[in-house]
Design an enzyme around this catalytic site. Structure first.
Site, PDB file in Angstrom:
ATOM      1  N   LYS A 212       4.146  62.396  -8.958  1.00 15.77           N
ATOM      2  CA  LYS A 212       4.079  63.070  -7.650  1.00 15.77           C
ATOM      3  C   LYS A 212       4.995  62.335  -6.659  1.00 15.77           C
ATOM      4  CE  LYS A 212       0.673  62.009  -4.603  1.00 15.77           C
ATOM      5  NZ  LYS A 212       1.080  61.686  -3.226  1.00 15.77           N
ATOM      6  N   ASN A 213       4.898  61.014  -6.616  1.00 12.36           N
ATOM      7  CA  ASN A 213       5.626  60.263  -5.589  1.00 12.36           C
ATOM      8  C   ASN A 213       7.107  60.091  -5.902  1.00 12.36           C
ATOM      9  OD1 ASN A 213       3.270  60.192  -4.214  1.00 12.36           O
ATOM     10  ND2 ASN A 213       2.804  58.035  -4.621  1.00 12.36           N
TER      11      ASN A 213
ATOM     12  N   CYS B 293      -3.657  59.693   8.424  1.00 10.99           N
ATOM     13  CA  CYS B 293      -4.649  60.250   7.499  1.00 10.99           C
ATOM     14  C   CYS B 293      -5.729  59.181   7.340  1.00 10.99           C
ATOM     15  CB  CYS B 293      -3.989  60.579   6.167  1.00 10.99           C
ATOM     16  SG  CYS B 293      -3.149  59.164   5.499  1.00 10.99           S
TER      17      CYS B 293
ATOM     18  N   ARG C 216       0.063  55.785   9.633  1.00  8.00           N
ATOM     19  CA  ARG C 216       1.253  56.278   8.926  1.00  8.00           C
ATOM     20  C   ARG C 216       2.424  56.529   9.887  1.00  8.00           C
ATOM     21  NH1 ARG C 216      -0.640  58.179   3.941  1.00  8.00           N
ATOM     22  NH2 ARG C 216       1.437  57.791   3.103  1.00  8.00           N
TER      23      ARG C 216
ATOM     24  N   ASP D 246      -2.060  52.054  -4.366  1.00  4.99           N
ATOM     25  CA  ASP D 246      -2.585  53.328  -4.877  1.00  4.99           C
ATOM     26  C   ASP D 246      -3.527  53.138  -6.047  1.00  4.99           C
ATOM     27  OD1 ASP D 246       0.478  55.241  -4.313  1.00  4.99           O
ATOM     28  OD2 ASP D 246      -1.098  54.511  -2.970  1.00  4.99           O
TER      29      ASP D 246
ATOM     30  N   ARG E  43      -4.367  67.097  -4.881  1.00  2.00           N
ATOM     31  CA  ARG E  43      -3.017  66.893  -4.343  1.00  2.00           C
ATOM     32  C   ARG E  43      -2.176  66.101  -5.330  1.00  2.00           C
ATOM     33  NH1 ARG E  43      -2.777  63.912   1.152  1.00  2.00           N
ATOM     34  NH2 ARG E  43      -0.621  63.944   0.469  1.00  2.00           N
TER      35      ARG E  43
HETATM   36  C1  EPZ Z   1       4.341  56.127  -0.240  1.00  2.00           C
HETATM   37  O1  EPZ Z   1       3.877  56.430   1.056  1.00  2.00           O
HETATM   38  C2  EPZ Z   1       3.421  56.874  -1.186  1.00  2.00           C
HETATM   39  N1  EPZ Z   1       3.493  58.315  -0.935  1.00  2.00           N
HETATM   40  C3  EPZ Z   1       1.980  56.392  -1.002  1.00  2.00           C
HETATM   41  O2  EPZ Z   1       1.194  57.049  -1.994  1.00  2.00           O
HETATM   42  C4  EPZ Z   1       1.923  54.888  -1.269  1.00  2.00           C
HETATM   43  O3  EPZ Z   1       0.619  54.426  -1.027  1.00  2.00           O
HETATM   44  C5  EPZ Z   1       2.912  54.175  -0.322  1.00  2.00           C
HETATM   45  O4  EPZ Z   1       4.238  54.719  -0.513  1.00  2.00           O
HETATM   46  C6  EPZ Z   1       2.970  52.678  -0.591  1.00  2.00           C
HETATM   47  O5  EPZ Z   1       3.303  52.445  -1.915  1.00  2.00           O
HETATM   48  C7  EPZ Z   1       4.560  58.997  -1.407  1.00  2.00           C
HETATM   49  O6  EPZ Z   1       5.439  58.455  -2.043  1.00  2.00           O
HETATM   50  C8  EPZ Z   1       4.581  60.465  -1.106  1.00  2.00           C
HETATM   51  P1  EPZ Z   1       5.163  53.295   3.186  1.00  2.00           P
HETATM   52  P2  EPZ Z   1       4.760  55.986   2.363  1.00  2.00           P
HETATM   53  O7  EPZ Z   1       6.136  53.902   4.127  1.00  2.00           O
HETATM   54  O8  EPZ Z   1       6.197  56.106   2.042  1.00  2.00           O
HETATM   55  C9  EPZ Z   1       3.873  51.216   7.225  1.00  2.00           C
HETATM   56  C10 EPZ Z   1      -0.637  58.199  -2.857  1.00  2.00           C
HETATM   57  O9  EPZ Z   1      -1.803  57.825  -2.998  1.00  2.00           O
HETATM   58  N2  EPZ Z   1       5.034  51.923   7.807  1.00  2.00           N
HETATM   59  O10 EPZ Z   1       5.653  52.361   2.125  1.00  2.00           O
HETATM   60  O11 EPZ Z   1       4.219  56.724   3.528  1.00  2.00           O
HETATM   61  C11 EPZ Z   1       2.753  52.182   6.876  1.00  2.00           C
HETATM   62  O12 EPZ Z   1       1.949  52.444   8.012  1.00  2.00           O
HETATM   63  C12 EPZ Z   1       0.108  57.897  -1.569  1.00  2.00           C
HETATM   64  O13 EPZ Z   1       0.048  58.798  -3.733  1.00  2.00           O
HETATM   65  C13 EPZ Z   1       5.385  51.645   9.124  1.00  2.00           C
HETATM   66  O14 EPZ Z   1       4.751  50.835   9.799  1.00  2.00           O
HETATM   67  O15 EPZ Z   1       4.349  54.447   2.449  1.00  2.00           O
HETATM   68  C14 EPZ Z   1       1.991  51.444   5.801  1.00  2.00           C
HETATM   69  O16 EPZ Z   1       1.111  50.533   6.397  1.00  2.00           O
HETATM   70  C15 EPZ Z   1      -0.801  57.286  -0.523  1.00  2.00           C
HETATM   71  N3  EPZ Z   1       6.451  52.303   9.679  1.00  2.00           N
HETATM   72  C16 EPZ Z   1       3.108  50.675   5.071  1.00  2.00           C
HETATM   73  O17 EPZ Z   1       4.244  50.662   5.953  1.00  2.00           O
HETATM   74  C17 EPZ Z   1       7.182  53.215   8.957  1.00  2.00           C
HETATM   75  O18 EPZ Z   1       8.163  53.769   9.515  1.00  2.00           O
HETATM   76  C18 EPZ Z   1       3.529  51.319   3.753  1.00  2.00           C
HETATM   77  O19 EPZ Z   1       3.991  52.611   4.045  1.00  2.00           O
HETATM   78  C19 EPZ Z   1       6.800  53.496   7.635  1.00  2.00           C
HETATM   79  C20 EPZ Z   1       5.723  52.834   7.070  1.00  2.00           C
END
Ligand code: EPZ
Length: 424
Positions: A22-23, A118, A123, A311, A403
């Site tokens: 998915k990711n 969420c 996020r 995850d 999802r």
């Molecule tokens: C991806 O989300 C995945 N989703 C998530 O999987 C996964 O948990 C996450 O990466 C971490 O591995 C998809 O790929 C669709 P991040 P993403 O940006 O890209 C902070 C699942 O269960 N952050 O790496 O949104 C954020 O708040 C889902 O399949 C900022 O502060 O994750 C978080 O604390 C859940 N500013 C941390 O970084 C930003 O601009 C990690 O977020 C972006 C992120």
């Protein structure tokens, strides 16, 4: 509303196959906007998130053909007919923000409704926007009809050096896609290293992009004038596979999970072995044998890849709830990813927590209860706990699980889980 009814099941055993990731598939779908030509993505999983992103791409002008039998998804966007993702769709899925970079690179303008936070955290997308601004985009956020939007405009994107304060997966993906058509070279420092980043880079390079270093914390993108269509098979879903690995361990079973890449599962394999479970890594399968093993509690600290994946945190908490001894879980990636603790407690789990650290004392006395999924991985964790709890567990809000887990009930039933889908 539908629910899953899960009853205490025997040991899970046999063979199961992981779907496409998915990711990984969601950023590939967004990247197809970077060309007018047709892209075909094979092994695409049939998931709600994929359906929603298909709708978003169609709204933007994409012609979509998803052959669910063949699992092949074709996307062709000869022209962009809208400026971005509509709120009624974007609001339903975080990954909608991934159209920002490619749309901006393709047309010079992108407007995306911001999905709110969420269950697992606020996020924010500040790192996405900071990187796009560094490349020359003018970014603003605004409200319309009660929705928050972000708009990015740039006559031309110019390559530059970007340091990510946190190795954000989404920000790394958005910036790689934007840089692919920028003028000059972009260097992303402290980039995310997840396998899903590498899969996106491979897809883009097959389209004619020049991305180097994906999978490390330094990614170099030399912008090109245009990209062409391509065909690609998405990598297997390492989190789905990891979930099945935990299902084998928690039930004392013996499962072979096919369509896996062992190197993507290293932290999960290491932790299961530390629990006392045998794990055999094959070329494209992984076997987890927990027959006759008594699970030992371990400590988990979630980190960006190659660290232990956030995850998989909820699934391991379910395992620790029945393991021998005390286990500690430290969730360092998301600020609010412990919503499943209250639900596991309803089943008799002995868990205490403060801020991002939890302590779990294993017990053999889990009992069934009415619980609710609070995110897709938490939902899967509650199903795993239900497999070994006395009696019946009803998991509601299963749209979260659907999802990210393709044919979850059928797959779990095929290895002996007593689980059924019930319309309430
Ligand atoms: C991806 O989300 C995945 N989703 C998530 O999987 C996964 O948990 C996450 O990466 C971490 O591995 C998809 O790929 C669709 P991040 P993403 O940006 O890209 C902070 C699942 O269960 N952050 O790496 O949104 C954020 O708040 C889902 O399949 C900022 O502060 O994750 C978080 O604390 C859940 N500013 C941390 O970084 C930003 O601009 C990690 O977020 C972006 C992120």
């Amino acid at each position: 509303m539908a629910k899953y009814v899960v009853r205490r099941s025997g040991v899970l055993k046999g063979d199961i196959t992981a779907s496409g990731s998915k990711n990984a598939v969601l950023p590939l779908m967004a990247a197809s906007l970077l060309t007018k030509e047709k892209c075909r993505i094979n092994d695409t999983p049939e998931l709600r998130d994929v359906e929603v992103l298909c709708c978003i791409l169609e709204d933007i002008g994409g012609k979509i053909h998803f052959d669910k039998e063949q699992k092949s998804l074709e996307i062709e966007t000869p022209e962009i007919t809208a400026e971005g993702a509509a709120p009624h769709l974007a609001g339903r899925m975080r990954a909608s923000v991934l159209v920002l970079g490619p749309l901006l690179a393709r047309t010079g303008k992108a407007v995306v409704a911001l999905p709110g936070g969420c269950a697992i955290g606020a996020r924010p997308i500040d790192l996405h926007l900071k990187g796009l601004e560094a490349m020359g985009a003018r970014v603003k956020t605004f409200q319309r009809d009660g929705f928050d939007f972000v708009e990015a405009c740039a006559d031309e994107l110019t390559g530059c050096e970007i340091y990510l304060d946190f190795p954000s997966v989404g920000a790394t993906q958005n910036l790689i896609m934007a840089a692919a058509l920028a003028k000059g070279t972009t260097l992303i420092r402290n980039a995310a290293e997840e396998p899903e980043i590498v899969d996106l880079a491979n897809f883009l390079n097959k389209m004619g992009a020049r991305v180097k270093g994906a999978g490390t914390d330094n990614v170099r993108i030399d912008g090109v004038k245009s990209l062409h269509g391509t065909e690609h098979t998405v990598i297997p879903d390492r989190i789905e596979a990891g979930t099945f690995m935990v299902a084998a361990a928690i039930s004392g079973g013996d499962l072979t999970i096919h369509n896996t890449v062992a190197s993507h599962l290293t932290p999960i394999t290491a932790k299961l072995r530390e629990c006392g479970v045998d794990v055999f890594e094959g070329e494209d399968f992984i076997r987890v044998d927990a027959r006759g093993k008594s699970l030992k509690a371990v400590n988990i600290k979630t980190l960006p890849y190659p660290g232990f994946p956030t995850d998989m945190q909820a699934q391991f908490m379910a395992l620790l709830a029945v393991a021998k001894g005390k286990g500690n879980v430290n969730e360092t990636v998301f600020e609010n990813r412990f919503m499943h603790i209250d639900e596991l407690r309803k089943m008799g789990a002995d868990i205490t927590y403060a801020d991002r650290k939890a302590t779990i004392i294993g017990t053999q006395a889990l009992h069934g209860a009415r619980v609710k999924a609070t995110d897709l991985r938490a939902g899967a964790a509650l199903v795993l706990a239900g497999l070994v709890a006395e009696g019946t567990t009803e998991v509601s809000q299963i749209y979260y699980i659907e999802r990210g887990y393709e044919k979850f009930v059928e797959k779990m039933q095929s290895i002996g889980a007593d689980i059924e889908y019930v319309e309430e």
